[in-house]
Write a protein that holds these residues in place. Structure first.
Motif, mmCIF file in Angstrom:
data_model
loop_
_atom_site.group_PDB
_atom_site.id
_atom_site.type_symbol
_atom_site.label_atom_id
_atom_site.label_comp_id
_atom_site.label_asym_id
_atom_site.label_seq_id
_atom_site.Cartn_x
_atom_site.Cartn_y
_atom_site.Cartn_z
ATOM 1 N N TYR B 38 0.797 -1.163 0.151
ATOM 2 C CA TYR B 38 0.004 -0.056 -0.118
ATOM 3 C C TYR B 38 0.727 1.346 0.123
ATOM 4 N N GLN B 39 0.386 2.429 -0.469
ATOM 5 C CA GLN B 39 0.926 3.585 -0.642
ATOM 6 C C GLN B 39 -0.223 4.620 -0.118
ATOM 7 N N SER B 40 -0.044 5.503 0.512
ATOM 8 C CA SER B 40 -1.147 6.703 0.597
ATOM 9 C C SER B 40 -0.273 8.070 0.531
ATOM 10 N N VAL B 41 -1.197 8.967 0.007
ATOM 11 C CA VAL B 41 -0.733 10.329 -0.046
ATOM 12 C C VAL B 41 -2.014 11.097 0.937
ATOM 13 N N VAL B 42 -1.558 11.914 1.858
ATOM 14 C CA VAL B 42 -2.530 12.613 2.592
ATOM 15 C C VAL B 42 -2.040 14.217 2.669
ATOM 16 N N GLY B 43 -2.795 14.986 3.082
ATOM 17 C CA GLY B 43 -2.507 16.477 3.039
ATOM 18 C C GLY B 43 -1.872 16.947 4.478
ATOM 19 N N ASP B 44 -1.635 18.005 4.449
ATOM 20 C CA ASP B 44 -1.125 18.406 5.724
ATOM 21 C C ASP B 44 -1.912 18.962 6.888
ATOM 22 N N ASN B 45 -2.689 17.885 7.280
ATOM 23 C CA ASN B 45 -3.703 18.083 8.283
ATOM 24 C C ASN B 45 -3.689 16.677 9.251
ATOM 25 N N ILE B 46 -3.423 16.980 10.601
ATOM 26 C CA ILE B 46 -3.027 16.332 11.778
ATOM 27 C C ILE B 46 -4.267 15.017 11.452
ATOM 28 N N GLY B 47 -5.649 15.517 11.690
ATOM 29 C CA GLY B 47 -6.402 14.444 11.730
ATOM 30 C C GLY B 47 -6.540 13.466 10.570
ATOM 31 N N ARG B 48 -6.254 14.028 9.518
ATOM 32 C CA ARG B 48 -6.219 13.023 8.365
ATOM 33 C C ARG B 48 -4.925 12.065 8.343
ATOM 34 N N VAL B 49 -3.709 12.703 8.802
ATOM 35 C CA VAL B 49 -2.541 11.894 8.909
ATOM 36 C C VAL B 49 -2.807 10.544 9.914
ATOM 37 N N HIS B 50 -3.260 11.160 11.026
ATOM 38 C CA HIS B 50 -3.732 10.219 12.021
ATOM 39 C C HIS B 50 -4.681 8.957 11.540
ATOM 40 N N GLN B 51 -5.470 9.370 10.652
ATOM 41 C CA GLN B 51 -6.604 8.271 10.115
ATOM 42 C C GLN B 51 -5.700 7.493 9.439
ATOM 43 N N VAL B 52 -4.669 7.955 8.452
ATOM 44 C CA VAL B 52 -4.150 6.922 7.841
ATOM 45 C C VAL B 52 -2.887 6.306 8.444
ATOM 46 N N ILE B 53 -2.490 6.881 9.646
ATOM 47 C CA ILE B 53 -1.605 5.986 10.424
ATOM 48 C C ILE B 53 -2.133 4.880 11.094
ATOM 49 N N ASP B 54 -3.521 5.348 11.538
ATOM 50 C CA ASP B 54 -4.377 4.231 12.258
ATOM 51 C C ASP B 54 -4.525 3.045 11.343
ATOM 52 N N GLN B 55 -4.925 3.164 10.133
ATOM 53 C CA GLN B 55 -4.966 1.911 9.100
ATOM 54 C C GLN B 55 -3.755 1.264 8.924
ATOM 55 N N ALA B 56 -2.660 2.034 8.682
ATOM 56 C CA ALA B 56 -1.393 1.506 8.159
ATOM 57 C C ALA B 56 -0.962 0.830 9.253
ATOM 58 N N CYS B 57 -0.735 1.237 10.613
ATOM 59 C CA CYS B 57 -0.278 0.469 11.468
ATOM 60 C C CYS B 57 -0.890 -0.876 11.898
ATOM 61 N N GLN B 58 -2.236 -1.004 11.492
ATOM 62 C CA GLN B 58 -3.023 -2.323 11.624
ATOM 63 C C GLN B 58 -2.498 -3.386 10.562
ATOM 64 N N ARG B 59 -1.770 -3.049 9.460
ATOM 65 C CA ARG B 59 -1.501 -4.034 8.240
ATOM 66 C C ARG B 59 -0.197 -4.117 7.888
ATOM 67 N N SER B 60 0.715 -2.918 8.404
ATOM 68 C CA SER B 60 2.056 -3.065 7.894
ATOM 69 C C SER B 60 2.898 -2.761 9.145
ATOM 70 N N SER B 61 4.169 -3.266 9.133
ATOM 71 C CA SER B 61 4.882 -3.185 10.391
ATOM 72 C C SER B 61 6.310 -2.357 10.160
ATOM 73 N N ILE B 62 6.363 -1.643 8.718
ATOM 74 C CA ILE B 62 7.141 -0.606 8.509
ATOM 75 C C ILE B 62 6.414 0.630 7.907
ATOM 76 N N LEU B 63 6.443 1.748 8.572
ATOM 77 C CA LEU B 63 5.786 2.728 7.991
ATOM 78 C C LEU B 63 6.869 3.859 7.444
ATOM 79 N N VAL B 64 6.860 4.201 6.246
ATOM 80 C CA VAL B 64 7.851 5.032 5.648
ATOM 81 C C VAL B 64 7.227 6.545 5.358
ATOM 82 N N PHE B 65 7.455 7.626 5.933
ATOM 83 C CA PHE B 65 7.111 8.725 5.689
ATOM 84 C C PHE B 65 7.760 9.702 4.730
#
Lengths: 428, 428
Positions: B38-65
């Motif tokens: 998976y790859q995601s693109v998200v804007g400069d917005n804390i709430g939306r970044v949180h939402q993306v992290i929330d899903q990403a850390c359920q399915r992946s073990s390395i998150l590269v920002f």
């Protein structure tokens, strides 16, 4: 109400291709004024595509898919969308005929695998593909949710987007308001310093003002939301003017303006000509100036004096000064600028001499040390020293050097034009 | 265990920039054998970044920002990550000092807003940024989850990835089986023609052979999966050799080789020197040659003869021939090549004169018509005519012209080196 982009394709996850579709569609969403908060890339895998749809349709009302519409087994975007919404796939006879006709026109026989491209979910409409065999679809599987699919081939996607999707989205009520932007460009000031100078303007809501930094250049994007371009410009203009006043000479142009185009315009205004003498940039400054079509009106050419012998033979640099001060020095930079101006009989001469690295640096003259010289129409010469940093890459040092040379000339020309002290020795 | 990429930046969602970082990191994951779904693109917005992290850390073990590490208020990646995991942000004094030092070295004063770039979540390690002020971090906020952050500027991100992140990931156990590739490069043959020549090799499974086309250049990627580089090379070498035999002189190099580096190597071998005379490329050929550090050993420089007066004055082009045949002609190209060779006292001279457009074309001499001239160490001169197409862009015509000039010299040098007829008049 917002649009979300979902790009399907394992080739994207392997890095085999650059996702230029995402940039194109993002720009199109902005033009139509459709808010766009998320993009996802996912591989050719039904379970994972389902997972992405699951989240996307909770937060966005328009899902735009690209990729995975081809004839091979790994192309499964349509299938994944249909199965997520429990809709059966129906073969569309018109689409099938269209695919057959296209194969015939190319003198080829349709392979059975292409039949798959005629399947669309029950209730969906075909989004025709005039340039390829993979059609897309427009589908509202439930209220407040619209799905559009496009092939991954950029040229096919773009044509389908422009010819069919835009009209459809406007019918849905989008594009009543457009987002129109002006990209203002600055040199000689850092991103944070400019942001501080501009201050409260960064907090405006319409137009918005946002800073971007790129190599040796800072940008401010002023974006307005309005019913049309004229109304948007009316919002943008006064803010842009205010920023221009604040930034002074550090502002050099907007949108398609480049340093080379702005300097070219100033030289035309002043009816003056230019030549260049380049050492470490090796031709990069001349190359930059001549990106502008018609630059032959004011740019005569130059000398690439990579070797010191060329500095002496073609630019009349003094051999003794070369030995005493070295090729990378104030003195030699000034002599190079004057030398090329005299040799090529132009009003202005610019020179660049420096150490681009990674080799060739010393403690006294480190990598990144660059002297830029200017010779004016009155044959006054001066040079500036720049220390561009020992850790920067060769290409970066060379590129920034060429920009600094042009930016210096830009400031000199503006000053002279403002003071009306232009003295053209060589009218075209 | 898989890696997920999260690119933060409203500029990506507006389509202002192309997400080339995503392609680069995807390739790097592949090289290390790290699954990437998976790859995601998200804007400069804390709430939306949180939402993306929330899903990403359920399915992946390395998150590269990537992105959002700058000094301005909209740069909030670090802040968003820290707050998602409820970790306080701590100012790292070493990082702060490093940023101050970098500003000092550039002769500039650090703005207060840059202090923000020294904040990292408690427990995270700094991932140093040798080329810019924005450091990244490596953090394991909980077991089985590793977060890496990089700035959005591609050159900074790549250097940090290569110099620090790769080692770290290998320590985590990645890269046990690697995918190793050789990118073979060709000139003077089209993608389909090369594919036909190479034939069955395209169907191999380990190594795989895949064709790519880019501007004026065709590439074959030979990729092997193996426990280490040596084992991979043992698979790649025999196939690469076979391809090289099939392609002959159209193969010019692999991986980091460029036309400029290959020509440079051949000139070193022959102990010969080079100068250039450029019209329509305006310095682009010299710029290309001098991308190679150390090119001063064989490249003396050149003349940018954009204006005809410069051709006559500095290159001894015959005024009558200029009038009779025009600046864009076989005759003038040859005189330019010989002129620059004589003037700069080098073994070889190359010249380019053409119509890069979009203006300046005629029926007889359309846009895209380019003459390239070569003067040999024996002072033999010849020129070739190229018609690069009226619909091509100015920059494309200029770039291809410079490549053709270098490729011609490459073929001449190989021929001479093979026949052992190198006649060095100017030993270094």
């Amino acid at each position: 109400m917002s649009a979300e982009l979902i790009c399907v394709g394992t080739e994207l996850l392997l890095g085999d291709i650059l996702n230029s579709n995402a940039q194109y569609l993002a720009q199109e969403f902005a033009i139509l004024g459709i808010p766009h908060y998320y993009q996802s890339v996912v591989g050719d895998n039904i379970g994972r595509v389902h997972q992405v749809i699951d989240q996307a349709c909770q937060r966005s009302s328009i899902l735009v898919f690209t990729g995975g519409l081809g004839p091979t087994p790994d192309d499964l975007t349509t299938e994944a969308i249909a199965s997520y919404f429990n809709a059966p796939l129906i073969e569309d006879p018109d689409v099938l005929q269209d695919i057959k006709d296209k194969f015939n026109a190319m003198g080829r026989v349709m392979s059975p695998s292409n039949c798959k491209q005629a399947l669309i979910p029950q209730g969906a409409s075909v989004l025709p593909n005039p340039s390829g065999t993979a059609p897309g679809m427009i589908w509202q599987p439930r209220s407040n949710l619209t799905i559009l699919t496009f092939p991954g081939v950029p040229s096919e996607m773009k044509r389908m987007w422009q010819e069919t999707a835009v009209t459809f989205l406007k019918q849905l009520g989008w594009g009543q308001e457009i987002i129109y932007s002006r990209l203002m460009k600055f040199r000689g000031i850092g991103e944070s310093a400019l942001a501080e100078k501009v201050g409260d303007l960064l907090n405006l809501s319409n137009p918005t003002v946002a800073p971007y930094a790129s190599l040796g250049e800072v940008k401010l994007r002023v974006s307005a939301k309005a019913p049309d371009e004229t109304a948007a410009l009316a919002l943008i203009e006064p803010i842009a003017l205010k920023i221009q006043e604040i930034a002074g000479l550090d502002y050099f142009g907007s949108d398609k303006d480049t340093l080379a185009s702005v300097v070219g315009q100033l030289l035309r205004e002043a009816k003056q000509t230019l030549s260049v003498a380049e050492s470490c940039t090796g031709g990069g400054l001349g190359e930059m100036i001549t990106t502008i079509s018609g630059s032959s009106d004011y740019f005569y050419g130059g000398v690439i004096s990579y070797d010191n012998r060329v500095k002496v033979a073609l630019l009349d640099v003094n051999q003794q000064d070369l030995e005493q001060f070295g090729a990378v020095s104030h003195t030699v930079a000034q002599q190079m600028a004057l030398g090329v101006k005299n040799k090529l009989k132009t009003d202005w001469g610019i020179s660049i001499t420096g150490i681009a690295g990674p080799g060739g640096g010393s403690e006294e003259k480190p990598v990144g040390l660059v002297y830029i010289g200017w010779a004016t129409p009155e044959s006054t010469t001066f040079a500036s020293e720049y220390r561009l940093g020992q850790n920067r890459e060769r290409e970066t040092i060379r590129y920034i050097s060429a920009c600094l040379a042009l930016d210096g000339l830009r400031r000199l020309l503006i000053e002279k034009l403002e003071k009306n002290v232009i003295n053209s020795t060589l009218l075209l």
